[in-house]
Design a protein around this motif. Sequence first.
Motif, PDB file in Angstrom:
ATOM      1  N   ARG A 243       0.722  -1.266  -0.054  1.00 19.35           N
ATOM      2  CA  ARG A 243      -0.184  -0.083   0.011  1.00 19.35           C
ATOM      3  C   ARG A 243       1.062   1.198   0.203  1.00 19.35           C
ATOM      4  NH1 ARG A 243      -2.881  -4.118   1.725  1.00 19.35           N
ATOM      5  NH2 ARG A 243      -4.840  -4.165   1.411  1.00 19.35           N
ATOM      6  N   THR A 244       1.858   0.930  -0.111  1.00 13.89           N
ATOM      7  CA  THR A 244       2.884   2.512   0.072  1.00 13.89           C
ATOM      8  C   THR A 244       4.002   1.674  -0.588  1.00 13.89           C
ATOM      9  OG1 THR A 244       4.177   4.040   1.157  1.00 13.89           O
ATOM     10  CG2 THR A 244       4.079   1.525   2.053  1.00 13.89           C
ATOM     11  N   THR A 245       5.434   2.828  -1.034  1.00 12.32           N
ATOM     12  CA  THR A 245       6.307   2.479  -1.842  1.00 12.32           C
ATOM     13  C   THR A 245       7.479   1.901  -0.753  1.00 12.32           C
ATOM     14  OG1 THR A 245       7.674   4.507  -1.096  1.00 12.32           O
ATOM     15  CG2 THR A 245       6.090   4.621  -3.451  1.00 12.32           C
ATOM     16  N   ALA A 246       8.534   0.853  -1.294  1.00  7.48           N
ATOM     17  CA  ALA A 246       9.780   0.742  -0.734  1.00  7.48           C
ATOM     18  C   ALA A 246      10.022   1.503  -0.051  1.00  7.48           C
ATOM     19  CB  ALA A 246      10.127  -0.829  -1.872  1.00  7.48           C
ATOM     20  N   GLY A 247      10.722   2.271  -0.893  1.00 13.23           N
ATOM     21  CA  GLY A 247      11.391   3.617  -0.022  1.00 13.23           C
ATOM     22  C   GLY A 247      11.091   4.344   1.033  1.00 13.23           C
ATOM     23  N   LYS A 248       9.502   3.939   1.161  1.00 15.13           N
ATOM     24  CA  LYS A 248       8.550   4.729   2.663  1.00 15.13           C
ATOM     25  C   LYS A 248       9.014   3.502   3.084  1.00 15.13           C
ATOM     26  CE  LYS A 248       5.792   9.131   1.563  1.00 15.13           C
ATOM     27  NZ  LYS A 248       4.767   8.797   1.595  1.00 15.13           N
ATOM     28  N   MET A 249       8.719   2.425   2.541  1.00 11.43           N
ATOM     29  CA  MET A 249       8.475   1.315   3.973  1.00 11.43           C
ATOM     30  C   MET A 249       9.636   1.086   4.825  1.00 11.43           C
ATOM     31  SD  MET A 249       5.925  -0.035   4.836  1.00 11.43           S
ATOM     32  CE  MET A 249       6.352  -1.626   5.418  1.00 11.43           C
ATOM     33  N   GLY A 250      11.418   1.192   3.773  1.00 11.32           N
ATOM     34  CA  GLY A 250      12.381   1.514   4.491  1.00 11.32           C
ATOM     35  C   GLY A 250      12.979   2.198   4.985  1.00 11.32           C
ATOM     36  N   ALA A 251      13.204   3.665   5.160  1.00 11.06           N
ATOM     37  CA  ALA A 251      13.003   4.381   6.141  1.00 11.06           C
ATOM     38  C   ALA A 251      11.990   4.096   7.348  1.00 11.06           C
ATOM     39  CB  ALA A 251      12.114   5.983   5.701  1.00 11.06           C
ATOM     40  N   THR A 252      10.866   3.568   6.941  1.00 11.31           N
ATOM     41  CA  THR A 252      10.416   3.414   8.379  1.00 11.31           C
ATOM     42  C   THR A 252      11.062   2.676   9.515  1.00 11.31           C
ATOM     43  OG1 THR A 252       8.132   3.851   7.361  1.00 11.31           O
ATOM     44  CG2 THR A 252       7.532   2.529   9.437  1.00 11.31           C
ATOM     45  N   THR A 253      11.511   1.671   8.814  1.00  7.42           N
ATOM     46  CA  THR A 253      12.382   0.652   9.651  1.00  7.42           C
ATOM     47  C   THR A 253      13.738   1.090  10.470  1.00  7.42           C
ATOM     48  OG1 THR A 253      13.917   0.558   8.329  1.00  7.42           O
ATOM     49  CG2 THR A 253      11.817  -0.877   8.660  1.00  7.42           C
TER      50      THR A 253
END
Length: 303
Positions: A243-253
């Motif tokens: 539901r979102t981009t891989a880049g945003k998910m990586g930043a969330t971690t």
Amino acid sequence: MDQQAGDPRTDRRALAAASLTVVLWASAFVSIRSAAAHYDPGALALGRLLTASLALGLVLLVKRVPFPPRGAWPGILASGVLWFGLYMVALNWGEQQVDAGTAAMVVNIGPIVIALLSGWLLKEGFPPMLLAGMGVSFAGAAVVGLSTSKGGSSSVLGVLLCLLAALTYGAGVVAQKPALSYASPIQVTTYGCFTGTLVTLPFAGQLLEQLPQAPLSATLNMVYLGLFPTALAFSTWTYALSRTTAGKMGATTYAVPATVVLIAWIVLGEVPGWLTLLGGAICLAGVAVSRQRPGRPPARAAS
């Protein structure tokens, strides 16, 4: 099946799922401390993945989830080998060779790898706010790592293993994203976990040898790692990633280091120093920056 974050409600659901993932992955560090003292890196990875595979397989049977379509398999196999398999073994082994602070700093290269690969291979681009937030968060992770490093306990092998963990983590996430265009999050997670279990099967002899000798607490921690930071957290991860981009998910971690500090404080009574708290706050600030949408007009005051 891939839903981008155009709808604010979709983005909120993705953020909630990602937040649960962060908390569970952070809790894994506490459990690994106990289990890794009695299980070798490969045996611990296999025990964790076997537990997760049994739980996820049961979900598939109960929900009667069909076999993933052919188009999803390249991403499922790549993420299973790289992230579920190699990453877990490399990280377990690397953390035995270096102190926790050094490991945290090196492994946190992973989200940067995700941003670069997803921007290039997945055509997500390089949003300035995302890159700025990741830079801030990486600085925070470095501060946390320096504040918790004992110094003098690192080895070249350990640093290289942590670097391998970061690279396989980043590549695994980027491989997972296209698979979600063909298959559901539960399919991608479960069959990726099955693949990782097959990759770590060569360590079955170690696991069978060490299982009777390990204390119950270490085995329970291994089971916890399989059920929650793996089966549940990887499922909420793929749900959010769809539901979102891989880049945003990586930043969330990048919120993980701050959450680890908080959990260790509450559960283990390890009171963090001011430098550790500062680093954790910087990590969270960077995550907030990375999730901003540039160009949004400011909210008008109610008249």
